[in-house]
Design an enzyme around this catalytic site. Structure first.
Site, PDB file in Angstrom:
ATOM      1  N   HIS A  62      -1.233  65.127  10.744  1.00 51.68           N
ATOM      2  CA  HIS A  62      -2.522  65.752  11.049  1.00 51.68           C
ATOM      3  C   HIS A  62      -3.392  65.813   9.789  1.00 51.68           C
ATOM      4  O   HIS A  62      -4.005  66.839   9.475  1.00 51.68           O
ATOM      5  CB  HIS A  62      -2.326  67.156  11.617  1.00 51.68           C
ATOM      6  CG  HIS A  62      -1.462  67.201  12.850  1.00 51.68           C
ATOM      7  ND1 HIS A  62      -1.965  67.027  14.114  1.00 51.68           N
ATOM      8  CD2 HIS A  62      -0.130  67.351  13.001  1.00 51.68           C
ATOM      9  CE1 HIS A  62      -0.975  67.095  14.994  1.00 51.68           C
ATOM     10  NE2 HIS A  62       0.147  67.284  14.347  1.00 51.68           N
ATOM     11  N   TYR A 332       6.890  71.623   7.687  1.00 47.25           N
ATOM     12  CA  TYR A 332       5.638  72.229   7.242  1.00 47.25           C
ATOM     13  C   TYR A 332       5.756  72.692   5.794  1.00 47.25           C
ATOM     14  O   TYR A 332       4.844  72.527   4.993  1.00 47.25           O
ATOM     15  CB  TYR A 332       5.258  73.403   8.151  1.00 47.25           C
ATOM     16  CG  TYR A 332       4.618  73.014   9.455  1.00 47.25           C
ATOM     17  CD1 TYR A 332       5.281  72.210  10.380  1.00 47.25           C
ATOM     18  CD2 TYR A 332       3.340  73.443   9.771  1.00 47.25           C
ATOM     19  CE1 TYR A 332       4.698  71.853  11.576  1.00 47.25           C
ATOM     20  CE2 TYR A 332       2.744  73.086  10.979  1.00 47.25           C
ATOM     21  CZ  TYR A 332       3.427  72.300  11.877  1.00 47.25           C
ATOM     22  OH  TYR A 332       2.850  71.937  13.060  1.00 47.25           O
TER      23      TYR A 332
END
Length: 360
Positions: A62, A332
């Site tokens: 992303h 993450y």
């Protein structure tokens, strides 16, 4: 002085056995023995491999996005199934990020890939609820190992610009859910705006009420804007930043809104497999309205240096048995640490808006 009594062999063996077990447990936890376990760095490297080159300072997945801010107005209905403060009647500040799939911050928006919304919701008691959602209700693979395999198999061949068919065939043979996801994307409407997409939690979570009853739940943010689709046959004709430019122009005219819908699992629903949609009638609760009234480039927004780890949850919301959740948290963290060490980057979209050439 009387001689010391010998220690019976039983206790000695027991103590020695316990010590050995503790050593083995430590070695296993450290990953020094036992089967090779996947960590966040393994997945991050797979993402970098898929992109073909590292984009310093950008997210590994992303990578292309803009910041958002607004608020969530809870109506109190969610308190029936969760003690989370975010469901108590009130208005809570939200910051977040819109993005599209992929590790290339300069990729075109003219691709049939999922659009995403990440949020950080804060309540007055200092708790946080972080969410990372896609506009697809299912995920292509059920595990971290599957995700790594997906990244390797879908890396574009420089000669054709497409993945190697043989590698894709082998991937689908091992993970049929990849084909199911491809079929879904091919048939589903591709939202024409970041504002008219429904964003799904993908994974199941748990919610616990004031009586201590815990339920499995998935959620989605359903837009008030009517869904319209892009013409998939002519996606290559879209300007590179079409979705983001449209969202910026739309927000300049007024806010966009979504309803938070909590969907409660039925008996028999799979809660540990994000590749499987819950089908048939389900009980759902409209818990309130998310309003996004500002969007901005990452240089000036609050989202660039945030890690939208979906396992950071307030009291009253917990993790399910889905193994992807732990994997997502590790990835993450790994991605955040890498890009933080590379220094801040200019947002590709922000640079365009300022009339500057994007960083390459």
């Amino acid at each position: 002085m009387s001689p010391k009594k010998p220690v019976p062999p039983g206790p000695v063996l027991f103590i020695g056995g316990v010590a050995a077990l503790l050593v083995l447990a430590f070695l296993w936890a450290a990953g020094w023995i036992g089967p090779k376990r996947i960590n966040g760095g393994d997945v991050t490297r797979a993402l970098e491999y898929n992109t073909g080159k590292k984009q310093p300072g950008f997210r590994r997945a992303h990578a292309k996005g803009i910041c958002l801010s607004g608020n969530f107005a809870a109506n109190g209905a969610g308190s029936e199934i969760s003690t989370a403060k975010a469901f108590e009647p009130g208005t809570y500040p939200v910051i977040g990020r819109f993005s599209v799939a992929g590790g290339n911050p300069l990729a075109t928006d003219g691709r049939n890939v999922f659009h995403s919304m990440a949020l950080l919701l804060k309540t007055p008691d200092g708790q946080q609820w972080r969410m990372a959602m896609d506009h697809t209700p299912i995920f292509p693979v059920p595990s971290a190992a599957g995700f790594i395999a997906l990244q390797h198999a879908t890396r574009p061949d420089p000669a054709t610009g497409k993945p190697d068919p043989a590698k894709m065939k082998a991937l689908i043979a091992e993970y049929p859910s990849v084909k199911a996801f491809q079929d879904y994307l091919a048939k589903a409407v591709l939202p024409s705006s970041l504002a008219n997409a429904t964003y799904y939690s993908i994974n199941a979570f748990t919610m616990t009420d004031s009586a201590g009853r815990t339920r499995f739940v998935r959620w989605q943010f359903e837009p008030e804007a009517a869904l319209t689709g892009l013409d998939k046959a002519h996606l290559d004709q879209l300007p590179r930043d079409a979705l983001f430019q449209e969202m910026i122009a739309r927000t300049a005219k007024g806010p966009s809104r979504w309803h938070l819908i909590l969907t409660i699992a039925n008996p028999g629903d799979e809660t540990d497999n994000a590749t499987v949609a819950w089908t048939g009638p389900h009980r759902s609760i409209d818990a309130g309205v998310l309003t996004v009234d500002k969007v901005m480039p990452e240089e000036v927004g609050a989202c660039r240096d945030l890690n939208f780890d979906p396992t950071i949850l307030p009291s009253g919301i917990g993790l399910s048995d889905d193994p992807l959740l732990a994997a997502r948290s590790k990835v993450y963290s790994s991605s955040f640490q890498r890009r933080a060490g590379e220094g801040p980057h200019p947002s590709a979209i922000g640079s365009d808006l300022a009339g500057k050439e994007p960083a390459r």
